[in-house]
Design an enzyme around this catalytic site. Structure first.
Site, PDB file in Angstrom:
ATOM      1  N   THR A   9       0.800  -1.231   0.000  1.00 41.25           N
ATOM      2  CA  THR A   9       0.000   0.000   0.000  1.00 41.25           C
ATOM      3  C   THR A   9       0.829   1.276   0.000  1.00 41.25           C
ATOM      4  O   THR A   9       0.279   2.360  -0.170  1.00 41.25           O
ATOM      5  CB  THR A   9      -0.964   0.029   1.204  1.00 41.25           C
ATOM      6  OG1 THR A   9      -0.204   0.087   2.412  1.00 41.25           O
ATOM      7  CG2 THR A   9      -1.888  -1.181   1.193  1.00 41.25           C
ATOM      8  N   LEU A  10       2.146   1.179   0.175  1.00 46.94           N
ATOM      9  CA  LEU A  10       3.007   2.368   0.145  1.00 46.94           C
ATOM     10  C   LEU A  10       3.487   2.716  -1.261  1.00 46.94           C
ATOM     11  O   LEU A  10       4.055   3.787  -1.474  1.00 46.94           O
ATOM     12  CB  LEU A  10       4.221   2.174   1.063  1.00 46.94           C
ATOM     13  CG  LEU A  10       3.913   2.110   2.562  1.00 46.94           C
ATOM     14  CD1 LEU A  10       5.172   1.756   3.342  1.00 46.94           C
ATOM     15  CD2 LEU A  10       3.330   3.415   3.058  1.00 46.94           C
ATOM     16  N   GLU A  82       4.233   0.866  10.210  1.00 45.97           N
ATOM     17  CA  GLU A  82       4.094  -0.559   9.876  1.00 45.97           C
ATOM     18  C   GLU A  82       3.969  -1.451  11.111  1.00 45.97           C
ATOM     19  O   GLU A  82       3.933  -2.669  10.993  1.00 45.97           O
ATOM     20  CB  GLU A  82       5.280  -1.025   9.024  1.00 45.97           C
ATOM     21  CG  GLU A  82       5.363  -0.339   7.671  1.00 45.97           C
ATOM     22  CD  GLU A  82       4.287  -0.785   6.694  1.00 45.97           C
ATOM     23  OE1 GLU A  82       3.358  -1.527   7.083  1.00 45.97           O
ATOM     24  OE2 GLU A  82       4.370  -0.399   5.524  1.00 45.97           O
TER      25      GLU A  82
END
Length: 149
Positions: A9-10, A82
């Site tokens: 998702t980054l 994270e």
């Protein structure tokens, strides 16, 4: 400065990429695209459809992603973002460079930090393994962003 490899998702175009652009977290400079030298299982799991790189070298696929150069402040931010070390662990691995921006590329491969997990439900081993994550991909498992939970 350190290199990190992001596979979920980054990445650019993905739901959490905005944190990579926010300089209040530190500096992150896109350097290129790559894939893991070793294969790993990349699964989408849990009620929020989170992409997880399982720390099982030799299983799964060579995983595609992006390479960033980050400063210490961004690295600390990403550890927190994270959930490191409880949710993900930050480990070093070799990434094959497929595309590099700017002069002075690292050569064929570069050592990067990556967020993976060695703690997962046993049934995750039986989920489909992905080569290249996209929240909007054909798997139909759209990521549920934190702000919507």
């Amino acid at each position: 400065m350190a290199h990190i490899f992001v596979y979920g998702t980054l990445k650019r175009g993905q739901p959490n990429h905005k944190v990579m652009l926010d300089q209040s977290h530190g500096l992150a400079t896109f350097r290129g695209r790559g894939c893991t030298v070793e294969s790993f299982p990349l699964v989408i799991a849990g009620e929020h459809n989170i992409p997880w790189l399982l720390h099982l070298p030799g299983k799964g696929h060579c995983v595609a992603g992006e390479i960033y150069e980050v400063d210490e402040q961004m690295l600390r931010f990403l550890d927190d973002f994270e959930g490191c070390p409880s949710m993900y662990q930050r480990t070093a691995l070799q990434v094959r460079v497929l595309e590099w921006e700017g002069a002075g590329g690292p050569g064929d491969s570069v050592q990067c930090f990556v967020y993976s997990t060695a703690t997962y439900a046993p049934e995750w081993l039986f989920l489909p393994y992905h080569k290249n994550y996209d929240s909007e991909g054909p798997h139909g498992l759209r990521y549920n962003p934190r702000e919507n939970r």
